[in-house]
Design a protein around this motif. Structure first.
Motif, PDB file in Angstrom:
ATOM      1  N   VAL A   1      93.716  30.567   7.050  1.00 26.31           N
ATOM      2  CA  VAL A   1      93.583  32.007   7.246  1.00 26.31           C
ATOM      3  C   VAL A   1      94.822  32.568   7.945  1.00 26.31           C
ATOM      4  CG1 VAL A   1      92.252  33.801   8.421  1.00 26.31           C
ATOM      5  CG2 VAL A   1      91.060  31.933   7.258  1.00 26.31           C
ATOM      6  N   ILE A   2      95.327  31.812   8.912  1.00 29.22           N
ATOM      7  CA  ILE A   2      96.541  32.246   9.616  1.00 29.22           C
ATOM      8  C   ILE A   2      97.736  32.272   8.657  1.00 29.22           C
ATOM      9  CG2 ILE A   2      98.186  31.648  11.437  1.00 29.22           C
ATOM     10  CD1 ILE A   2      95.828  30.407  12.972  1.00 29.22           C
ATOM     11  N   HIS A   3      97.887  31.219   7.870  1.00 25.93           N
ATOM     12  CA  HIS A   3      99.011  31.158   6.934  1.00 25.93           C
ATOM     13  C   HIS A   3      98.937  32.251   5.871  1.00 25.93           C
ATOM     14  CE1 HIS A   3     101.055  27.743   8.525  1.00 25.93           C
ATOM     15  NE2 HIS A   3     100.076  26.878   8.289  1.00 25.93           N
ATOM     16  N   GLN A   4      97.718  32.701   5.578  1.00 22.86           N
ATOM     17  CA  GLN A   4      97.551  33.781   4.598  1.00 22.86           C
ATOM     18  C   GLN A   4      97.747  35.164   5.231  1.00 22.86           C
ATOM     19  OE1 GLN A   4      93.597  33.073   3.101  1.00 22.86           O
ATOM     20  NE2 GLN A   4      94.149  31.061   2.280  1.00 22.86           N
ATOM     21  N   ASN A   5      98.105  35.162   6.523  1.00 23.73           N
ATOM     22  CA  ASN A   5      98.349  36.412   7.262  1.00 23.73           C
ATOM     23  C   ASN A   5      97.122  37.311   7.297  1.00 23.73           C
ATOM     24  OD1 ASN A   5     101.181  35.789   7.649  1.00 23.73           O
ATOM     25  ND2 ASN A   5     101.464  36.306   5.488  1.00 23.73           N
ATOM     26  N   ARG A   6      95.932  36.688   7.362  1.00 16.96           N
ATOM     27  CA  ARG A   6      94.706  37.480   7.415  1.00 16.96           C
ATOM     28  C   ARG A   6      94.102  37.544   8.804  1.00 16.96           C
ATOM     29  NH1 ARG A   6      93.727  40.759   6.748  1.00 16.96           N
ATOM     30  NH2 ARG A   6      91.639  41.124   5.938  1.00 16.96           N
ATOM     31  N   ALA A   7      94.737  36.905   9.770  1.00 15.49           N
ATOM     32  CA  ALA A   7      94.208  36.972  11.133  1.00 15.49           C
ATOM     33  C   ALA A   7      95.299  36.638  12.135  1.00 15.49           C
ATOM     34  CB  ALA A   7      93.028  36.013  11.305  1.00 15.49           C
ATOM     35  N   ILE A   8      95.223  37.298  13.279  1.00 15.59           N
ATOM     36  CA  ILE A   8      96.002  36.908  14.446  1.00 15.59           C
ATOM     37  C   ILE A   8      95.082  36.043  15.302  1.00 15.59           C
ATOM     38  CG2 ILE A   8      97.198  37.723  16.511  1.00 15.59           C
ATOM     39  CD1 ILE A   8      97.593  40.413  15.015  1.00 15.59           C
ATOM     40  N   VAL A   9      95.483  34.826  15.559  1.00 19.15           N
ATOM     41  CA  VAL A   9      94.645  33.898  16.315  1.00 19.15           C
ATOM     42  C   VAL A   9      95.427  33.391  17.516  1.00 19.15           C
ATOM     43  CG1 VAL A   9      93.355  31.738  16.279  1.00 19.15           C
ATOM     44  CG2 VAL A   9      93.368  33.202  14.255  1.00 19.15           C
ATOM     45  N   GLN A  10      94.820  33.530  18.680  1.00 16.44           N
ATOM     46  CA  GLN A  10      95.404  32.997  19.907  1.00 16.44           C
ATOM     47  C   GLN A  10      94.404  32.052  20.570  1.00 16.44           C
ATOM     48  OE1 GLN A  10      96.670  37.227  21.338  1.00 16.44           O
ATOM     49  NE2 GLN A  10      97.931  35.772  22.504  1.00 16.44           N
ATOM     50  N   VAL A  11      94.915  30.992  21.157  1.00 20.83           N
ATOM     51  CA  VAL A  11      94.085  30.036  21.879  1.00 20.83           C
ATOM     52  C   VAL A  11      94.222  30.303  23.371  1.00 20.83           C
ATOM     53  CG1 VAL A  11      93.710  27.601  22.424  1.00 20.83           C
ATOM     54  CG2 VAL A  11      94.270  28.290  20.074  1.00 20.83           C
ATOM     55  N   LEU A  12      93.080  30.440  24.033  1.00 18.99           N
ATOM     56  CA  LEU A  12      93.071  30.576  25.482  1.00 18.99           C
ATOM     57  C   LEU A  12      92.837  29.180  26.055  1.00 18.99           C
ATOM     58  CD1 LEU A  12      93.140  32.554  27.889  1.00 18.99           C
ATOM     59  CD2 LEU A  12      90.645  32.676  27.731  1.00 18.99           C
ATOM     60  N   PRO A  13      93.888  28.533  26.574  1.00 16.45           N
ATOM     61  CA  PRO A  13      93.756  27.133  26.987  1.00 16.45           C
ATOM     62  C   PRO A  13      93.023  26.969  28.314  1.00 16.45           C
ATOM     63  CG  PRO A  13      95.950  27.933  27.497  1.00 16.45           C
ATOM     64  CD  PRO A  13      95.245  29.061  26.783  1.00 16.45           C
ATOM     65  N   PHE A  14      92.486  25.779  28.531  1.00 15.11           N
ATOM     66  CA  PHE A  14      91.851  25.478  29.800  1.00 15.11           C
ATOM     67  C   PHE A  14      92.823  25.724  30.953  1.00 15.11           C
ATOM     68  CE2 PHE A  14      89.063  22.253  27.421  1.00 15.11           C
ATOM     69  CZ  PHE A  14      88.052  23.193  27.246  1.00 15.11           C
ATOM     70  N   GLY A  15      94.099  25.466  30.693  1.00 11.63           N
ATOM     71  CA  GLY A  15      95.108  25.614  31.735  1.00 11.63           C
ATOM     72  C   GLY A  15      95.296  27.040  32.220  1.00 11.63           C
ATOM     73  N   ALA A  16      94.757  28.016  31.482  1.00 12.80           N
ATOM     74  CA  ALA A  16      94.879  29.413  31.908  1.00 12.80           C
ATOM     75  C   ALA A  16      94.018  29.694  33.134  1.00 12.80           C
ATOM     76  CB  ALA A  16      94.485  30.354  30.771  1.00 12.80           C
ATOM     77  N   GLY A  17      93.060  28.802  33.408  1.00  9.10           N
ATOM     78  CA  GLY A  17      92.221  28.981  34.583  1.00  9.10           C
ATOM     79  C   GLY A  17      91.243  30.130  34.430  1.00  9.10           C
ATOM     80  N   ALA A  18      90.903  30.765  35.558  1.00  9.47           N
ATOM     81  CA  ALA A  18      89.977  31.897  35.535  1.00  9.47           C
ATOM     82  C   ALA A  18      90.568  33.039  34.711  1.00  9.47           C
ATOM     83  CB  ALA A  18      89.688  32.365  36.953  1.00  9.47           C
ATOM     84  N   HIS A  19      89.697  33.740  33.996  1.00 12.91           N
ATOM     85  CA  HIS A  19      90.186  34.842  33.161  1.00 12.91           C
ATOM     86  C   HIS A  19      89.207  35.997  33.210  1.00 12.91           C
ATOM     87  CE1 HIS A  19      87.258  33.734  30.062  1.00 12.91           C
ATOM     88  NE2 HIS A  19      87.658  32.486  30.178  1.00 12.91           N
ATOM     89  N   ALA A  20      89.502  37.061  32.466  1.00 12.33           N
ATOM     90  CA  ALA A  20      88.775  38.326  32.606  1.00 12.33           C
ATOM     91  C   ALA A  20      87.418  38.355  31.938  1.00 12.33           C
ATOM     92  CB  ALA A  20      89.632  39.467  32.047  1.00 12.33           C
ATOM     93  N   SER A  21      87.076  37.320  31.158  1.00 12.04           N
ATOM     94  CA  SER A  21      85.783  37.341  30.466  1.00 12.04           C
ATOM     95  C   SER A  21      85.069  36.005  30.618  1.00 12.04           C
ATOM     96  CB  SER A  21      85.976  37.676  28.982  1.00 12.04           C
ATOM     97  OG  SER A  21      84.743  37.928  28.351  1.00 12.04           O
TER      98      SER A  21
END
Length: 279
Positions: free
Chosen positions: A188-208
């Protein structure tokens, strides 16, 4: 406030109700805000009913018939518009999703439905309903996969997903299923049909930390926010709440890996699942 939308009334019962509501309101000389006051809802909600992004509930149908003098039209036809192949708590959100011009979602625990494979969806539904007949599971899987056809259009909707690393690490259905699931996201990413980001464990506490977010934008209706829990869900259109959650999503995207680094992570994880399945 939503502007009128030229829906094809023959396309669905919901489109018919929306078109008829707009005609009846205009015939009565009422604005969306004025009609909303009579139903104790916002003008934006009336606009969403007219645009077909919200489902008309029986109590609203009854009040509309009273306010507009439509002699029971909305009450009689409301049931037909309410029929859905999706679970009750998600049906209205799925209908809105199909009309959205942009969908932004944070998924903390599982791969979102629009990116699922049939095998992954089957594993999820079977976990939810361990004693359900196979026919019921088949129907749920088919409906979920059918939803993804909104991505067949090369331009709309804009799909922007922030996937928590936990959603990718939880082995759902086995490692072979996970290999296929991540490979599908890669496609899906290669077909340019979605922007996908991974929120890694290393990011720690986050807003959601407390849950998922799904924001939907429309061409001619106010944006909607969908909250989902176990067997429950609701749509929210309050501008202040939607604005706050949009800011939350922006914070999540800022904490997540870039799309390029996220793709590399997903590709590496897909390879790891594949190698572990076939040592």
């Amino acid at each position: 406030m939503a502007g009128p939308k030229n829906l094809d009334p023959s396309s669905s019962p919901r489109a018919l109700l929306g078109a008829e509501l707009r005609h009846a309101r205009e015939r009565a000389g009422l604005s969306q805000e004025e009609l909303g006051q009579r139903l104790f809802v916002s003008g934006s909600f009336i606009g969403q009913l007219e645009a077909g992004t919200r489902r008309m509930q029986p109590e609203h149908a009854r009040m509309l018939d009273e306010a507009l003098g439509t002699k029971g039209f909305f009450t009689r036809n409301c049931k037909a518009a309410a029929k859905s192949k999706y679970p009750e708590h998600f049906a209205e959100a799925a209908e809105a999703e199909a009309q959205a011009t942009a969908i932004r979602q944070y998924a903390p625990l599982l791969i979102p439905g629009l990116l699922q494979t049939s095998a992954y969806a089957r594993a999820v539904f079977r976990a939810y309903r361990p004693t359900a007949p196979e026919t019921e599971i088949n129907e749920l899987v088919a409906a979920r996969i059918e939803r993804a056809h909104i991505l067949d259009d090369p331009t709309e909707p804009l799909l922007w997903m922030v996937l928590d690393e936990a959603a990718l690490r939880r082995v759902t259905g086995g490692r072979e299923v996970m290999t296929q699931a991540l490979s599908h996201i890669i496609d899906v990413i290669h077909q340019n049909r979605a922007i996908v980001q991974v929120l890694p464990f290393g990011a720690g506490a986050h807003a959601s930390m407390e849950g998922s977010i799904k924001l939907m934008d429309f061409e001619d209706a106010p944006p909607l926010l969908y909250f989902e829990g176990v067997g429950t869900g609701r749509l929210e259109d309050d501008p202040a709440v939607v604005r706050y959650q949009r800011h939350t999503f922006e914070l999540l995207a800022a904490c997540a890996l870039s799309p390029e680094k996220s793709l590399a992570v997903i590709e590496a994880m897909a390879q790891d699942y594949g190698h572990e399945e076939h040592p």
